[in-house]
Scaffold this motif. Structure first.
Motif, PDB file in Angstrom:
ATOM      1  N   SER A   1       0.836  -1.195   0.000  1.00  0.00           N
ATOM      2  CA  SER A   1       0.000   0.000   0.000  1.00  0.00           C
ATOM      3  C   SER A   1       0.872   1.247   0.000  1.00  0.00           C
ATOM      4  CB  SER A   1      -0.909   0.006   1.231  1.00  0.00           C
ATOM      5  OG  SER A   1      -1.571   1.239   1.351  1.00  0.00           O
ATOM      6  N   ALA A   2       0.416   2.261  -0.707  1.00  0.00           N
ATOM      7  CA  ALA A   2       1.177   3.510  -0.800  1.00  0.00           C
ATOM      8  C   ALA A   2       0.795   4.507   0.288  1.00  0.00           C
ATOM      9  CB  ALA A   2       0.955   4.150  -2.173  1.00  0.00           C
ATOM     10  N   ASP A   3      -0.043   4.083   1.226  1.00  0.00           N
ATOM     11  CA  ASP A   3      -0.517   5.022   2.250  1.00  0.00           C
ATOM     12  C   ASP A   3       0.624   5.608   3.067  1.00  0.00           C
ATOM     13  OD1 ASP A   3      -3.050   4.520   1.373  1.00  0.00           O
ATOM     14  OD2 ASP A   3      -3.546   3.089   2.954  1.00  0.00           O
ATOM     15  N   ASP A   4       1.633   4.783   3.387  1.00  0.00           N
ATOM     16  CA  ASP A   4       2.741   5.271   4.212  1.00  0.00           C
ATOM     17  C   ASP A   4       3.660   6.218   3.454  1.00  0.00           C
ATOM     18  OD1 ASP A   4       1.813   3.777   6.300  1.00  0.00           O
ATOM     19  OD2 ASP A   4       3.116   2.057   5.912  1.00  0.00           O
ATOM     20  N   ALA A   5       3.527   6.276   2.130  1.00  0.00           N
ATOM     21  CA  ALA A   5       4.412   7.145   1.342  1.00  0.00           C
ATOM     22  C   ALA A   5       3.881   8.567   1.249  1.00  0.00           C
ATOM     23  CB  ALA A   5       4.601   6.571  -0.060  1.00  0.00           C
ATOM     24  N   ALA A   6       2.595   8.757   1.467  1.00  0.00           N
ATOM     25  CA  ALA A   6       2.001  10.086   1.334  1.00  0.00           C
ATOM     26  C   ALA A   6       2.335  10.948   2.545  1.00  0.00           C
ATOM     27  CB  ALA A   6       0.485   9.963   1.191  1.00  0.00           C
ATOM     28  N   PRO A   7       2.421  12.273   2.373  1.00  0.00           N
ATOM     29  CA  PRO A   7       2.663  13.162   3.525  1.00  0.00           C
ATOM     30  C   PRO A   7       1.607  12.947   4.598  1.00  0.00           C
ATOM     31  CG  PRO A   7       2.862  14.380   1.470  1.00  0.00           C
ATOM     32  CD  PRO A   7       2.316  13.036   1.115  1.00  0.00           C
ATOM     33  N   ARG A   8       2.043  12.937   5.845  1.00  0.00           N
ATOM     34  CA  ARG A   8       1.138  12.675   6.956  1.00  0.00           C
ATOM     35  C   ARG A   8       0.405  13.922   7.420  1.00  0.00           C
ATOM     36  NH1 ARG A   8       1.878   7.668   9.180  1.00  0.00           N
ATOM     37  NH2 ARG A   8       3.723   6.522   8.489  1.00  0.00           N
ATOM     38  N   GLN A   9       0.833  15.081   6.956  1.00  0.00           N
ATOM     39  CA  GLN A   9       0.197  16.330   7.353  1.00  0.00           C
ATOM     40  C   GLN A   9      -0.422  16.998   6.140  1.00  0.00           C
ATOM     41  OE1 GLN A   9       3.382  18.512   9.140  1.00  0.00           O
ATOM     42  NE2 GLN A   9       3.306  17.383  11.081  1.00  0.00           N
ATOM     43  N   SER A  10      -1.415  17.819   6.407  1.00  0.00           N
ATOM     44  CA  SER A  10      -2.060  18.563   5.332  1.00  0.00           C
ATOM     45  C   SER A  10      -1.130  19.671   4.845  1.00  0.00           C
ATOM     46  CB  SER A  10      -3.370  19.168   5.837  1.00  0.00           C
ATOM     47  OG  SER A  10      -3.980  19.939   4.829  1.00  0.00           O
ATOM     48  N   VAL A  11      -1.016  19.805   3.546  1.00  0.00           N
ATOM     49  CA  VAL A  11      -0.110  20.788   2.941  1.00  0.00           C
ATOM     50  C   VAL A  11      -0.921  21.732   2.064  1.00  0.00           C
ATOM     51  CG1 VAL A  11       1.893  21.135   1.457  1.00  0.00           C
ATOM     52  CG2 VAL A  11       1.803  19.154   2.967  1.00  0.00           C
ATOM     53  N   GLU A  12      -0.721  23.018   2.244  1.00  0.00           N
ATOM     54  CA  GLU A  12      -1.394  24.026   1.438  1.00  0.00           C
ATOM     55  C   GLU A  12      -0.485  24.471   0.296  1.00  0.00           C
ATOM     56  OE1 GLU A  12      -4.435  25.169   1.658  1.00  0.00           O
ATOM     57  OE2 GLU A  12      -5.012  24.046   3.457  1.00  0.00           O
ATOM     58  N   ILE A  13      -0.989  24.398  -0.920  1.00  0.00           N
ATOM     59  CA  ILE A  13      -0.244  24.846  -2.099  1.00  0.00           C
ATOM     60  C   ILE A  13      -1.007  26.012  -2.718  1.00  0.00           C
ATOM     61  CG2 ILE A  13       0.600  24.226  -4.400  1.00  0.00           C
ATOM     62  CD1 ILE A  13       2.132  22.870  -2.203  1.00  0.00           C
ATOM     63  N   THR A  14      -0.335  27.141  -2.883  1.00  0.00           N
ATOM     64  CA  THR A  14      -0.984  28.307  -3.476  1.00  0.00           C
ATOM     65  C   THR A  14      -0.963  28.210  -5.000  1.00  0.00           C
ATOM     66  OG1 THR A  14       1.054  29.611  -3.585  1.00  0.00           O
ATOM     67  CG2 THR A  14      -0.196  29.699  -1.521  1.00  0.00           C
ATOM     68  N   ASP A  15      -1.852  28.973  -5.632  1.00  0.00           N
ATOM     69  CA  ASP A  15      -1.859  29.020  -7.091  1.00  0.00           C
ATOM     70  C   ASP A  15      -0.537  29.538  -7.621  1.00  0.00           C
ATOM     71  OD1 ASP A  15      -4.408  28.059  -7.138  1.00  0.00           O
ATOM     72  OD2 ASP A  15      -5.367  30.009  -7.364  1.00  0.00           O
ATOM     73  N   GLU A  16       0.066  30.476  -6.903  1.00  0.00           N
ATOM     74  CA  GLU A  16       1.335  31.048  -7.341  1.00  0.00           C
ATOM     75  C   GLU A  16       2.428  29.986  -7.352  1.00  0.00           C
ATOM     76  OE1 GLU A  16       4.091  34.962  -6.339  1.00  0.00           O
ATOM     77  OE2 GLU A  16       2.765  34.129  -4.804  1.00  0.00           O
ATOM     78  N   GLU A  17       2.473  29.147  -6.308  1.00  0.00           N
ATOM     79  CA  GLU A  17       3.480  28.090  -6.237  1.00  0.00           C
ATOM     80  C   GLU A  17       3.242  27.032  -7.309  1.00  0.00           C
ATOM     81  OE1 GLU A  17       4.320  28.290  -1.417  1.00  0.00           O
ATOM     82  OE2 GLU A  17       2.725  27.017  -2.232  1.00  0.00           O
ATOM     83  N   LEU A  18       1.987  26.667  -7.511  1.00  0.00           N
ATOM     84  CA  LEU A  18       1.675  25.661  -8.523  1.00  0.00           C
ATOM     85  C   LEU A  18       2.048  26.146  -9.906  1.00  0.00           C
ATOM     86  CD1 LEU A  18       0.450  22.971  -9.329  1.00  0.00           C
ATOM     87  CD2 LEU A  18      -1.797  24.046  -9.334  1.00  0.00           C
ATOM     88  N   ASN A  19       1.742  27.404 -10.208  1.00  0.00           N
ATOM     89  CA  ASN A  19       2.075  27.940 -11.522  1.00  0.00           C
ATOM     90  C   ASN A  19       3.575  28.113 -11.691  1.00  0.00           C
ATOM     91  OD1 ASN A  19      -0.576  28.273 -12.733  1.00  0.00           O
ATOM     92  ND2 ASN A  19      -0.924  29.784 -11.138  1.00  0.00           N
ATOM     93  N   GLY A  20       4.275  28.347 -10.586  1.00  0.00           N
ATOM     94  CA  GLY A  20       5.728  28.392 -10.661  1.00  0.00           C
ATOM     95  C   GLY A  20       6.307  27.045 -11.044  1.00  0.00           C
ATOM     96  N   ALA A  21       5.763  25.965 -10.449  1.00  0.00           N
ATOM     97  CA  ALA A  21       6.215  24.622 -10.794  1.00  0.00           C
ATOM     98  C   ALA A  21       5.860  24.276 -12.235  1.00  0.00           C
ATOM     99  CB  ALA A  21       5.596  23.601  -9.838  1.00  0.00           C
ATOM    100  N   LEU A  22       4.660  24.674 -12.682  1.00  0.00           N
ATOM    101  CA  LEU A  22       4.262  24.437 -14.070  1.00  0.00           C
ATOM    102  C   LEU A  22       5.167  25.196 -15.038  1.00  0.00           C
ATOM    103  CD1 LEU A  22       0.367  24.601 -13.714  1.00  0.00           C
ATOM    104  CD2 LEU A  22       1.775  22.570 -14.074  1.00  0.00           C
ATOM    105  N   GLY A  23       5.562  26.401 -14.646  1.00  0.00           N
ATOM    106  CA  GLY A  23       6.486  27.164 -15.488  1.00  0.00           C
ATOM    107  C   GLY A  23       7.832  26.485 -15.600  1.00  0.00           C
ATOM    108  N   LEU A  24       8.304  25.875 -14.523  1.00  0.00           N
ATOM    109  CA  LEU A  24       9.581  25.152 -14.560  1.00  0.00           C
ATOM    110  C   LEU A  24       9.477  23.925 -15.458  1.00  0.00           C
ATOM    111  CD1 LEU A  24      12.441  24.617 -13.630  1.00  0.00           C
ATOM    112  CD2 LEU A  24      11.525  23.569 -11.555  1.00  0.00           C
ATOM    113  N   ILE A  25       8.358  23.202 -15.372  1.00  0.00           N
ATOM    114  CA  ILE A  25       8.159  22.036 -16.244  1.00  0.00           C
ATOM    115  C   ILE A  25       8.187  22.450 -17.706  1.00  0.00           C
ATOM    116  CG2 ILE A  25       6.466  20.296 -16.948  1.00  0.00           C
ATOM    117  CD1 ILE A  25       5.601  20.137 -14.013  1.00  0.00           C
TER     118      ILE A  25
END
Length: 341
Positions: free
Chosen positions: A172-196
């Motif tokens: 099971s991949a359950d133990d691989a996922a982050p154990r805490q809730s993580v907030e991702i902003t639109d600015e950060e997501l678009n920054g990662a998309l720009g890098l891709i």
């Protein structure tokens, strides 16, 4: 290449004699163990713990331990003659969408090839049917002392048998996922998309095993009694703790390496929706500017027309005055003549 095994691939009532061919090879460099002092090779001798005699390979068979000091011998013939329908057959049990098989189930790939000319037509039939349906055939087969789960799919002109791990072998991949809730902003997501986008697609043909190449160079240097190659000192990089700064720097570096404009303005400030809105605003501004220019042009033309009309009226008035003056002068001249007579 020599076949790994031969099977009959059964597809409903269609039977296809196939050869199983290795689809991959390894460029891993093998090493031997030696005694460092005199460079003597280290050998492993297999000794029977009861009579302490050295054993040859033909003297050794498998055994299963069922209890203390109780072993059940299992020979190759025992395994080859198991009453399994998959012993010499790859029987298709059903089909799945190729994308529905998770990547962690993939194991070793093989090529399937027709054994003879008579197998060509059913082979091509199955290949084309799988290619058009976008599905993979799933079945079982026995190979090298074990039963395996396999997935068959079309790849170009051939059928590929992909050995799969059994579902209960995949954790099971359950133990691989982050154990805490993580907030991702639109600015950060678009920054990662720009890098891709800046890094672009990967040409898999340009991917090479640099480690094996470095090991080979090391061996050649040792053979020629030369100094072995050394790793370069890693360049010191500034500690970047801000995620957006790191993304922007990485994007600028990727674009610079690709020969593009290295400067990234508002890297993460625009989502596709924002870009569309910005485009609409720009179009609206252009339309407003065009309307203003049209109004200015119309006003200019109107002003030009009024000016021309004014000039024409003035010219007419001047001509009328000249005509009246001439008539007056003629009248005076006639009156003087009559009085003289």
């Amino acid at each position: 290449m020599p076949p790994v095994a031969q099977f009959t691939l059964t597809f409903g009532l269609v039977a296809i004699p196939v050869r199983l061919l290795a689809a991959t090879s390894s460029h891993r460099i093998g090493f031997r163990q030696i005694h460092l002092q005199d460079r003597g090779r280290v050998r492993y001798t297999k000794i029977c713990e009861l009579d302490e005699h050295e054993l040859m390979p033909e003297d050794i068979v498998r055994a299963y331990e069922v209890g203390k000091d109780r072993l059940v011998p299992i020979t190759d013939d025992d395994l080859d003659n198991l009453p399994l329908p998959t012993a010499k057959t790859i029987e298709v049990n059903g089909f799945l969408d190729l994308a529905a098989i998770p990547g962690e189930m993939y194991d070793k790939p093989y090529f399937l090839a027709p054994q003879n000319a008579g197998a060509n037509k059913p082979y091509v039939l199955m290949r084309e049917a799988l290619a058009r349906s976008g599905k993979a055939a799933v079945g079982k087969y026995a190979l090298r002392g074990s039963e395996n789960l396999g997935m068959i799919h079309a790849q170009g002109d051939v059928l590929v048998l992909q050995r799969l791990r059994w579902p209960d072998e995949v954790r099971s991949a359950d133990d691989a996922a982050p154990r805490q809730s993580v907030e991702i902003t639109d600015e950060e997501l678009n920054g990662a998309l720009g890098l891709i986008e800046a890094l672009g697609d990967v040409d898999m043909q340009q991917m090479h095993d640099e480690y094996s190449r470095a090991v080979q160079e090391l061996i050649e240097a040792k053979m020629e009694h030369k100094a072995p190659p050394r790793a370069r000192e890693p360049e010191e990089e500034a500690d970047v703790t801000d995620l957006m700064t790191a993304l922007q720097r990485a994007t600028e570096q990727a674009r610079a390496e690709r020969g593009e404009d290295a400067e990234v303005h508002h890297l993460a400030g625009r989502t596709p929706a924002k870009k569309a809105a910005a485009g609409k605003k720009t179009a609206a501004k252009k339309a407003t500017a065009k309307k203003a220019a049209a109004k200015t042009s119309a006003a200019g033309k109107a002003a030009t027309g009024k000016s021309a009309a004014g000039k024409t009226a003035a010219a007419k008035k001047a001509a009328a005055k000249k005509g009246a003056a001439k008539k007056s002068a003629a009248g005076r001249s006639g009156g003087s003549g009559k009085r003289a007579g």
